[in-house]
Design a protein around this motif. Structure first.
Motif, short mmCIF file in Angstrom:
data_model
loop_
_atom_site.label_atom_id
_atom_site.label_comp_id
_atom_site.label_asym_id
_atom_site.label_seq_id
_atom_site.Cartn_x
_atom_site.Cartn_y
_atom_site.Cartn_z
N VAL A 64 -11.68 3.83 2.87
CA VAL A 64 -12.45 4.49 1.82
C VAL A 64 -13.75 3.71 1.70
O VAL A 64 -13.78 2.62 1.12
CB VAL A 64 -11.69 4.50 0.47
CG1 VAL A 64 -12.52 5.23 -0.59
CG2 VAL A 64 -10.32 5.16 0.63
N HIS A 65 -14.81 4.24 2.28
CA HIS A 65 -16.06 3.48 2.40
C HIS A 65 -16.60 3.07 1.04
O HIS A 65 -16.69 3.88 0.12
CB HIS A 65 -17.09 4.31 3.17
CG HIS A 65 -16.71 4.56 4.59
ND1 HIS A 65 -16.72 3.56 5.55
CD2 HIS A 65 -16.27 5.68 5.23
CE1 HIS A 65 -16.34 4.06 6.70
NE2 HIS A 65 -16.05 5.34 6.54
N GLY A 66 -16.92 1.80 0.94
CA GLY A 66 -17.45 1.25 -0.30
C GLY A 66 -16.39 0.78 -1.27
O GLY A 66 -16.71 0.16 -2.29
N PHE A 67 -15.10 1.08 -0.98
CA PHE A 67 -14.03 0.70 -1.89
C PHE A 67 -12.96 -0.16 -1.22
O PHE A 67 -12.60 -1.22 -1.72
CB PHE A 67 -13.38 1.95 -2.50
CG PHE A 67 -14.27 2.71 -3.42
CD1 PHE A 67 -14.37 2.36 -4.76
CD2 PHE A 67 -15.03 3.77 -2.95
CE1 PHE A 67 -15.22 3.06 -5.62
CE2 PHE A 67 -15.88 4.46 -3.79
CZ PHE A 67 -15.98 4.11 -5.13
N GLY A 68 -12.42 0.30 -0.08
CA GLY A 68 -11.34 -0.47 0.55
C GLY A 68 -10.48 0.41 1.44
O GLY A 68 -11.00 1.16 2.28
N TYR A 69 -9.16 0.37 1.21
CA TYR A 69 -8.22 1.05 2.09
C TYR A 69 -7.19 1.84 1.27
O TYR A 69 -6.88 1.50 0.14
CB TYR A 69 -7.49 0.05 2.97
CG TYR A 69 -8.41 -0.73 3.88
CD1 TYR A 69 -8.93 -0.16 5.04
CD2 TYR A 69 -8.73 -2.05 3.59
CE1 TYR A 69 -9.78 -0.88 5.87
CE2 TYR A 69 -9.57 -2.79 4.42
CZ TYR A 69 -10.08 -2.18 5.56
OH TYR A 69 -10.92 -2.91 6.38
N LYS A 70 -6.65 2.88 1.90
CA LYS A 70 -5.67 3.74 1.24
C LYS A 70 -4.67 4.24 2.27
O LYS A 70 -5.04 4.48 3.44
CB LYS A 70 -6.40 4.92 0.58
CG LYS A 70 -5.53 5.88 -0.21
CD LYS A 70 -6.43 6.98 -0.80
CE LYS A 70 -5.59 8.03 -1.54
NZ LYS A 70 -4.92 7.47 -2.73
N ILE A 71 -3.42 4.38 1.89
CA ILE A 71 -2.40 4.95 2.78
C ILE A 71 -2.75 6.40 3.10
O ILE A 71 -3.16 7.16 2.23
CB ILE A 71 -1.00 4.86 2.13
CG1 ILE A 71 -0.45 3.47 2.24
CG2 ILE A 71 -0.03 5.85 2.78
CD1 ILE A 71 -0.11 3.02 3.66
N SER A 72 -2.64 6.75 4.37
CA SER A 72 -2.92 8.10 4.82
C SER A 72 -1.65 8.71 5.40
O SER A 72 -1.06 8.16 6.31
CB SER A 72 -4.02 8.06 5.89
OG SER A 72 -4.19 9.33 6.47
N GLU A 73 -1.25 9.83 4.86
CA GLU A 73 -0.04 10.48 5.36
C GLU A 73 -0.39 11.61 6.32
O GLU A 73 0.46 12.16 6.94
CB GLU A 73 0.78 11.02 4.17
CG GLU A 73 1.21 9.92 3.23
CD GLU A 73 2.32 10.34 2.29
OE1 GLU A 73 3.14 11.21 2.68
OE2 GLU A 73 2.39 9.82 1.19
N MET A 115 0.82 -1.21 0.00
CA MET A 115 0.00 0.00 0.00
C MET A 115 0.86 1.26 0.00
O MET A 115 0.57 2.23 -0.72
CB MET A 115 -0.93 -0.01 1.21
CG MET A 115 -1.99 -1.09 1.19
SD MET A 115 -3.03 -1.07 2.68
CE MET A 115 -3.91 0.48 2.44
N ALA A 116 1.91 1.25 0.80
CA ALA A 116 2.77 2.44 0.92
C ALA A 116 3.52 2.72 -0.38
O ALA A 116 3.84 3.88 -0.68
CB ALA A 116 3.75 2.27 2.07
N ALA A 117 3.82 1.68 -1.15
CA ALA A 117 4.52 1.87 -2.42
C ALA A 117 3.63 2.55 -3.45
O ALA A 117 4.13 3.11 -4.43
CB ALA A 117 5.01 0.52 -2.95
N ARG A 118 2.32 2.50 -3.23
CA ARG A 118 1.36 3.15 -4.14
C ARG A 118 0.38 4.00 -3.33
O ARG A 118 -0.78 3.65 -3.19
CB ARG A 118 0.60 2.09 -4.94
CG ARG A 118 1.38 1.39 -6.02
CD ARG A 118 1.62 2.30 -7.21
NE ARG A 118 0.37 2.90 -7.69
CZ ARG A 118 -0.49 2.30 -8.52
NH1 ARG A 118 -0.24 1.07 -8.95
NH2 ARG A 118 -1.58 2.92 -8.92
#
Length: 226
Positions: free
Chosen positions: A217-226, A164-167
Protein backbone atom coordinates in the motif's frame (compact mmCIF):
# COMPACT_ATOMS: atom_id res chain seq x y z
CA UNK A 1 19.02 -25.16 25.17
CA UNK A 2 22.13 -25.63 23.05
CA UNK A 3 23.76 -22.83 21.05
CA UNK A 4 26.33 -23.07 18.26
CA UNK A 5 28.89 -20.25 18.02
CA UNK A 6 30.56 -19.99 14.60
CA UNK A 7 33.32 -17.42 15.13
CA UNK A 8 36.96 -17.38 14.03
CA UNK A 9 38.10 -14.79 16.61
CA UNK A 10 38.80 -17.00 19.62
CA UNK A 11 38.57 -14.23 22.22
CA UNK A 12 35.12 -13.16 21.02
CA UNK A 13 33.90 -16.75 20.83
CA UNK A 14 35.05 -17.44 24.40
CA UNK A 15 33.29 -14.32 25.71
CA UNK A 16 30.07 -15.35 23.97
CA UNK A 17 30.37 -18.89 25.34
CA UNK A 18 30.99 -17.65 28.90
CA UNK A 19 27.91 -15.42 28.91
CA UNK A 20 25.73 -18.09 27.31
CA UNK A 21 26.76 -20.69 29.90
CA UNK A 22 26.28 -18.17 32.71
CA UNK A 23 22.64 -17.96 31.61
CA UNK A 24 22.28 -21.72 31.94
CA UNK A 25 22.50 -22.66 28.26
CA UNK A 26 25.15 -24.91 26.74
CA UNK A 27 27.37 -23.77 23.88
CA UNK A 28 29.85 -25.15 21.37
CA UNK A 29 32.35 -23.21 19.26
CA UNK A 30 33.35 -23.74 15.64
CA UNK A 31 36.32 -21.68 14.46
CA UNK A 32 35.62 -21.78 10.71
CA UNK A 33 32.67 -22.00 8.38
CA UNK A 34 32.95 -25.59 7.20
CA UNK A 35 33.38 -26.92 10.74
CA UNK A 36 30.39 -24.88 11.86
CA UNK A 37 28.14 -26.27 9.14
CA UNK A 38 29.34 -29.82 9.83
CA UNK A 39 28.63 -29.40 13.55
CA UNK A 40 25.15 -28.07 12.87
CA UNK A 41 24.34 -30.98 10.59
CA UNK A 42 25.64 -33.63 12.99
CA UNK A 43 24.18 -32.28 16.26
CA UNK A 44 21.02 -30.54 17.44
CA UNK A 45 21.20 -26.82 18.20
CA UNK A 46 18.44 -24.44 19.30
CA UNK A 47 20.15 -21.27 18.01
CA UNK A 48 23.20 -20.26 15.97
CA UNK A 49 25.46 -17.23 16.47
CA UNK A 50 27.12 -16.74 13.11
CA UNK A 51 29.93 -14.45 12.01
CA UNK A 52 29.89 -13.42 8.35
CA UNK A 53 33.61 -13.23 7.57
CA UNK A 54 34.84 -16.77 8.23
CA UNK A 55 37.63 -18.93 6.81
CA UNK A 56 36.49 -21.83 4.67
CA UNK A 57 32.92 -20.70 4.06
CA UNK A 58 31.16 -17.37 4.56
CA UNK A 59 28.49 -16.95 7.21
CA UNK A 60 26.01 -15.91 4.54
CA UNK A 61 26.53 -19.20 2.67
CA UNK A 62 26.28 -21.17 5.93
CA UNK A 63 23.02 -19.41 6.71
CA UNK A 64 21.57 -20.40 3.34
CA UNK A 65 22.64 -24.02 3.83
CA UNK A 66 21.10 -24.17 7.32
CA UNK A 67 17.86 -22.71 5.97
CA UNK A 68 17.54 -25.55 3.47
CA UNK A 69 16.47 -27.85 6.28
CA UNK A 70 16.09 -25.96 9.55
CA UNK A 71 14.23 -23.01 11.07
CA UNK A 72 16.55 -22.72 14.07
CA UNK A 73 17.05 -19.03 14.95
CA UNK A 74 20.21 -17.54 13.40
CA UNK A 75 21.76 -14.34 14.75
CA UNK A 76 24.47 -12.78 12.61
CA UNK A 77 27.25 -11.33 14.79
CA UNK A 78 29.65 -9.35 12.62
CA UNK A 79 31.75 -6.22 12.15
CA UNK A 80 30.08 -5.56 8.78
CA UNK A 81 27.57 -2.84 9.65
CA UNK A 82 26.54 -1.48 6.26
CA UNK A 83 22.88 -1.56 5.25
CA UNK A 84 23.69 -3.80 2.26
CA UNK A 85 25.46 -6.28 4.57
CA UNK A 86 22.49 -6.40 6.93
CA UNK A 87 20.04 -6.89 4.05
CA UNK A 88 22.24 -9.68 2.62
CA UNK A 89 22.22 -11.47 5.97
CA UNK A 90 18.45 -11.19 6.33
CA UNK A 91 17.92 -12.27 2.72
CA UNK A 92 20.03 -15.36 3.43
CA UNK A 93 17.60 -16.30 6.20
CA UNK A 94 19.03 -14.73 9.38
CA UNK A 95 16.55 -13.86 12.11
CA UNK A 96 18.57 -11.09 13.71
CA UNK A 97 21.76 -9.06 13.28
CA UNK A 98 24.24 -7.76 15.89
CA UNK A 99 27.17 -5.53 14.99
CA UNK A 100 30.57 -5.79 16.68
CA UNK A 101 31.59 -4.47 19.13
CA UNK A 102 28.52 -5.42 21.12
CA UNK A 103 27.40 -5.46 24.73
CA UNK A 104 27.25 -9.02 26.11
CA UNK A 105 24.04 -8.06 27.92
CA UNK A 106 22.47 -6.99 24.64
CA UNK A 107 23.67 -10.21 23.01
CA UNK A 108 21.99 -12.30 25.71
CA UNK A 109 18.78 -10.28 25.45
CA UNK A 110 18.65 -10.96 21.73
CA UNK A 111 19.37 -14.67 22.27
CA UNK A 112 16.57 -14.92 24.84
CA UNK A 113 14.15 -13.07 22.56
CA UNK A 114 14.84 -15.35 19.60
CA UNK A 115 14.64 -18.52 21.67
CA UNK A 116 11.40 -17.31 23.23
CA UNK A 117 9.78 -16.76 19.84
CA UNK A 118 10.28 -20.39 18.95
CA UNK A 119 9.51 -21.89 22.35
CA UNK A 120 6.31 -20.02 23.18
CA UNK A 121 4.59 -19.69 19.83
CA UNK A 122 4.45 -15.90 20.04
CA UNK A 123 2.42 -15.66 16.88
CA UNK A 124 -0.60 -15.59 19.17
CA UNK A 125 -3.81 -17.59 19.20
CA UNK A 126 -4.31 -21.23 18.35
CA UNK A 127 -6.88 -21.23 15.53
CA UNK A 128 -5.81 -21.89 11.96
CA UNK A 129 -5.72 -18.84 9.70
CA UNK A 130 -6.68 -19.31 6.05
CA UNK A 131 -5.73 -16.83 3.33
CA UNK A 132 -7.10 -16.98 -0.21
CA UNK A 133 -8.33 -20.54 0.20
CA UNK A 134 -4.88 -22.00 -0.46
CA UNK A 135 -2.71 -20.70 2.39
CA UNK A 136 -3.11 -22.17 5.90
CA UNK A 137 -1.21 -20.71 8.86
CA UNK A 138 -0.98 -22.64 12.13
CA UNK A 139 0.04 -20.21 14.93
CA UNK A 140 0.25 -23.01 17.49
CA UNK A 141 2.74 -25.16 15.59
CA UNK A 142 4.39 -22.28 13.70
CA UNK A 143 3.76 -23.83 10.29
CA UNK A 144 2.54 -22.51 6.93
CA UNK A 145 1.07 -24.66 4.18
CA UNK A 146 0.28 -23.60 0.62
CA UNK A 147 -1.98 -25.99 -1.32
CA UNK A 148 -1.26 -28.60 1.36
CA UNK A 149 2.54 -28.36 1.10
CA UNK A 150 4.53 -26.92 3.98
CA UNK A 151 6.51 -23.75 3.26
CA UNK A 152 9.70 -23.15 5.23
CA UNK A 153 9.75 -19.68 6.80
CA UNK A 154 12.16 -18.26 9.34
CA UNK A 155 10.66 -17.35 12.72
CA UNK A 156 10.63 -13.64 11.93
CA UNK A 157 9.05 -14.27 8.53
CA UNK A 158 6.42 -16.43 10.22
CA UNK A 159 5.69 -13.82 12.89
CA UNK A 160 5.21 -11.10 10.27
CA UNK A 161 2.99 -13.21 8.01
CA UNK A 162 0.84 -14.62 10.82
CA UNK A 163 0.28 -11.23 12.46
CA UNK A 164 -0.77 -9.71 9.15
CA UNK A 165 -2.99 -12.65 8.23
CA UNK A 166 -4.79 -12.48 11.58
CA UNK A 167 -5.87 -8.93 10.67
CA UNK A 168 -6.56 -8.94 6.92
CA UNK A 169 -8.45 -5.64 7.26
CA UNK A 170 -5.38 -3.77 8.56
CA UNK A 171 -2.64 -1.99 6.63
CA UNK A 172 0.63 -2.51 8.51
CA UNK A 173 3.38 0.10 8.60
CA UNK A 174 6.99 -0.97 9.13
CA UNK A 175 6.78 0.34 12.68
CA UNK A 176 3.64 -1.77 13.26
CA UNK A 177 5.40 -4.92 12.09
CA UNK A 178 8.45 -4.22 14.25
CA UNK A 179 6.27 -3.54 17.31
CA UNK A 180 3.54 -6.15 16.99
CA UNK A 181 5.21 -8.92 14.96
CA UNK A 182 8.88 -8.82 15.95
CA UNK A 183 8.43 -7.27 19.40
CA UNK A 184 9.78 -4.22 21.19
CA UNK A 185 13.15 -5.92 21.80
CA UNK A 186 13.85 -6.03 18.06
CA UNK A 187 16.12 -3.12 17.14
CA UNK A 188 17.04 -4.01 13.58
CA UNK A 189 16.80 -1.09 11.18
CA UNK A 190 13.35 -0.30 9.81
CA UNK A 191 14.14 -1.22 6.21
CA UNK A 192 14.85 -4.81 7.28
CA UNK A 193 11.08 -5.32 7.20
CA UNK A 194 11.26 -4.93 3.41
CA UNK A 195 13.76 -7.80 3.26
CA UNK A 196 11.45 -10.05 5.28
CA UNK A 197 8.49 -9.16 3.07
CA UNK A 198 10.53 -9.86 -0.07
CA UNK A 199 11.52 -13.28 1.26
CA UNK A 200 7.95 -14.16 2.23
CA UNK A 201 6.68 -13.16 -1.20
CA UNK A 202 9.36 -15.23 -2.93
CA UNK A 203 8.51 -18.33 -0.88
CA UNK A 204 4.73 -17.99 -1.30
CA UNK A 205 4.55 -16.71 -4.87
CA UNK A 206 2.61 -18.62 -7.52
CA UNK A 207 0.74 -17.64 -10.71
CA UNK A 208 -2.38 -16.82 -8.69
CA UNK A 209 -0.54 -14.77 -6.06
CA UNK A 210 2.59 -13.27 -7.59
CA UNK A 211 2.82 -10.82 -4.69
CA UNK A 212 3.07 -13.70 -2.22
CA UNK A 213 -0.27 -12.83 -0.57
CA UNK A 214 1.12 -9.45 0.56
CA UNK A 215 0.12 -6.22 -1.18
CA UNK A 216 2.13 -3.00 -0.97
CA UNK A 217 0.00 0.00 0.00
CA UNK A 218 2.10 2.86 -1.31
CA UNK A 219 2.84 5.50 1.28
CA UNK A 220 1.49 3.36 4.14
CA UNK A 221 3.00 -0.15 4.29
CA UNK A 222 1.74 -3.67 3.64
CA UNK A 223 -1.56 -5.55 3.69
CA UNK A 224 -2.60 -9.20 3.29
CA UNK A 225 -3.90 -9.88 -0.21
CA UNK A 226 -6.31 -12.73 -0.79
Amino acid sequence: MKILIVEDEKAIAEVEKAYIEREGYSAEIAGDGLTGLEKFRSETFDLVLLDIMLPGMSGTDICREIRRGSNAPIIMVTAKSGEEDIVAGLDAGADDYIVKPFSPRVLMARIRANLRKGASGEAGGSELITVGGSLVIDPQNLTVKKDGCEVSLTRNEFMILSKMAARPDKTWSRDDLITYALGYEYDGFERSIDSYIKNIRKKLSDPRHENGFIRTVHGFGYKISE
